[in-house]
Design an enzyme around this catalytic site. Structure first.
Site, PDB file in Angstrom:
ATOM      1  N   ALA A  26      88.108 -19.161 -92.599  1.00 60.04           N
ATOM      2  CA  ALA A  26      88.440 -17.904 -91.916  1.00 60.04           C
ATOM      3  C   ALA A  26      89.173 -18.233 -90.610  1.00 60.04           C
ATOM      4  CB  ALA A  26      87.201 -17.047 -91.683  1.00 60.04           C
ATOM      5  N   HIS A  31      91.088 -21.496 -83.895  1.00 60.64           N
ATOM      6  CA  HIS A  31      91.170 -22.766 -84.629  1.00 60.64           C
ATOM      7  C   HIS A  31      92.537 -23.419 -84.396  1.00 60.64           C
ATOM      8  CE1 HIS A  31      88.110 -20.508 -87.106  1.00 60.64           C
ATOM      9  NE2 HIS A  31      87.469 -21.627 -86.866  1.00 60.64           N
ATOM     10  N   GLN A  55      73.359 -23.908 -92.463  1.00 63.86           N
ATOM     11  CA  GLN A  55      73.256 -23.317 -91.130  1.00 63.86           C
ATOM     12  C   GLN A  55      73.048 -21.806 -91.149  1.00 63.86           C
ATOM     13  OE1 GLN A  55      77.297 -24.938 -90.121  1.00 63.86           O
ATOM     14  NE2 GLN A  55      77.433 -23.146 -88.826  1.00 63.86           N
ATOM     15  N   LYS A 144      83.462 -21.649 -77.519  1.00 60.98           N
ATOM     16  CA  LYS A 144      82.844 -20.370 -77.863  1.00 60.98           C
ATOM     17  C   LYS A 144      81.418 -20.586 -78.374  1.00 60.98           C
ATOM     18  CE  LYS A 144      82.808 -16.332 -80.413  1.00 60.98           C
ATOM     19  NZ  LYS A 144      81.952 -16.908 -81.455  1.00 60.98           N
ATOM     20  N   ASP A 145      81.225 -21.641 -79.178  1.00 62.94           N
ATOM     21  CA  ASP A 145      79.863 -21.990 -79.628  1.00 62.94           C
ATOM     22  C   ASP A 145      79.357 -23.079 -78.685  1.00 62.94           C
ATOM     23  OD1 ASP A 145      79.585 -20.316 -82.014  1.00 62.94           O
ATOM     24  OD2 ASP A 145      81.302 -21.451 -82.708  1.00 62.94           O
ATOM     25  N   ARG A 182      83.999 -13.646 -87.422  1.00 63.82           N
ATOM     26  CA  ARG A 182      83.220 -12.439 -87.742  1.00 63.82           C
ATOM     27  C   ARG A 182      83.897 -11.152 -87.251  1.00 63.82           C
ATOM     28  NH1 ARG A 182      77.676 -14.069 -88.854  1.00 63.82           N
ATOM     29  NH2 ARG A 182      77.527 -16.284 -88.449  1.00 63.82           N
TER      30      ARG A 182
HETATM   31  O1  PAF Z   1      81.588 -24.049 -85.792  1.00 62.99           O
HETATM   32  C1  PAF Z   1      81.634 -24.078 -87.037  1.00 62.99           C
HETATM   33  O2  PAF Z   1      82.544 -23.531 -87.668  1.00 62.99           O
HETATM   34  C2  PAF Z   1      80.518 -24.776 -87.814  1.00 62.99           C
HETATM   35  O3  PAF Z   1      79.300 -24.637 -87.161  1.00 62.99           O
HETATM   36  C3  PAF Z   1      80.829 -26.253 -88.093  1.00 62.99           C
HETATM   37  C4  PAF Z   1      80.950 -27.061 -86.808  1.00 62.99           C
HETATM   38  C5  PAF Z   1      82.121 -26.376 -88.884  1.00 62.99           C
HETATM   39  C6  PAF Z   1      79.703 -26.883 -88.926  1.00 62.99           C
HETATM   40  O4  PAF Z   1      79.562 -26.243 -90.154  1.00 62.99           O
END
Ligand code: PAF
Length: 274
Positions: A26, A31, A55, A144-145, A182
């Site tokens: 996505a 990205h 996850q 962001k994460d 999302r």
């Molecule tokens: O941030 C993400 O998209 C995911 O948590 C990752 C790092 C690809 C691990 O599945």
């Protein structure tokens, strides 16, 4: 750009040193920013596209996760990635090998970890697995994460992995909403509610002490009935402990839901840094 489904495929030889951008697909301009930064580090940039079942603690969330492989190939190629890797389940979880399970430690139990049991163990287990298959020199993760970035750094240090982890600032839409896979699930009205998150973080960053930062963050978030708060905190970026007045690098973290869509955001808590 070469599209790969298995690193062990005959004829695959990756130019080294290489940078790695792990994703769950996505793909969006956030990205693309990771890929652009990766290209500053090496000529060879591998993007992985794997929706990691470990996850997600909610089957429905996993089922609803957007999957757009054709568009992902276009976005990654346009951003300059050299290889796009769609690992097969059997490559990640081989039948004849037990993959190493990673436990994130105490910071992994806070905030996102508290709301999504097992989430960070799932993230780190897969990131470690991808690292061991690809052996990149650099790996890039979005700020962001922010908790994920912190925990990946911690894992790399604890396991002495020879990989440099590079954090890349969050990319936002013009209205301030942090880009996220999302966001496609937000209606225009949901989106209007979601904007309270970046507004609240900016208002908090304009405060001079932690108590006011927390107060302004939470009171601003409470002004939007469409936003359901999970947590809003000011932390020390270097330890993830709650920030105190002497904390040098404070960061506001917010998570919540708009119409059932979970949204996260964070910002450094200094006006000059935004
Ligand atoms: O941030 C993400 O998209 C995911 O948590 C990752 C790092 C690809 C691990 O599945």
């Amino acid at each position: 750009m070469l599209v790969i489904s298995d690193l062990a495929q005959p004829g695959i030889s990756l130019a080294r040193p290489l940078s790695f951008v792990p994703t769950m697909g996505a793909l969006h301009q956030g990205h693309a920013a990771l890929i652009s930064r990766a290209l500053e580090l090496s000529d060879s940039v591998v993007v992985s596209d794997f929706v990691n079942p470990l996850q997600f603690n909610d089957e429905a969330d996993l089922a609803k996760y957007p999957r757009t492989p054709e568009k992902d190939i276009e976005v990654a190629a346009a951003a300059g990635a050299t290889q796009m890797w769609f690992p097969r389940l059997a490559e990640i979880f081989p039948q004849d090998e037990e993959i190493e399970r990673i436990t994130p430690g105490p910071v992994g139990e806070l905030y996102e970890g508290a709301s999504r049991k097992g989430h960070f163990s799932g993230v780190l287990t897969i990131v470690n697995r991808l690292f061991s298959l690809l052996e990149p020199t650099w790996a890039l993760f979005g700020e962001k994460d922010f908790q994920q970035l912190f925990l990946v750094r911690q894992m790399v240090a604890a396991h002495n992995l020879p990989i440099s982890i590079i954090g890349v600032p969050t990319v936002r839409d013009l209205d301030g909403l942090a880009l996220s896979s999302r966001n496609v699930r937000l209606s225009p009205q949901d989106r209007a509610s979601a904007l309270v998150i970046s507004r609240a973080l900016i208002a908090a960053a304009a405060q001079s002490d932690c108590e006011n930062m927390v107060e302004v963050l939470r009171s601003t978030l409470a002004t939007k009935p469409g936003f359901v708060l999970d947590y809003a905190v000011i932390i020390d970026e270097d330890t993830f402990a709650p920030a105190v007045p002497s904390t040098a690098r404070k960061r506001g973290l917010v998570a919540g839901w708009v119409n059932g869509v979970r949204l996260l955001d964070n910002m450094p808590m200094s006006v000059a840094a935004i």
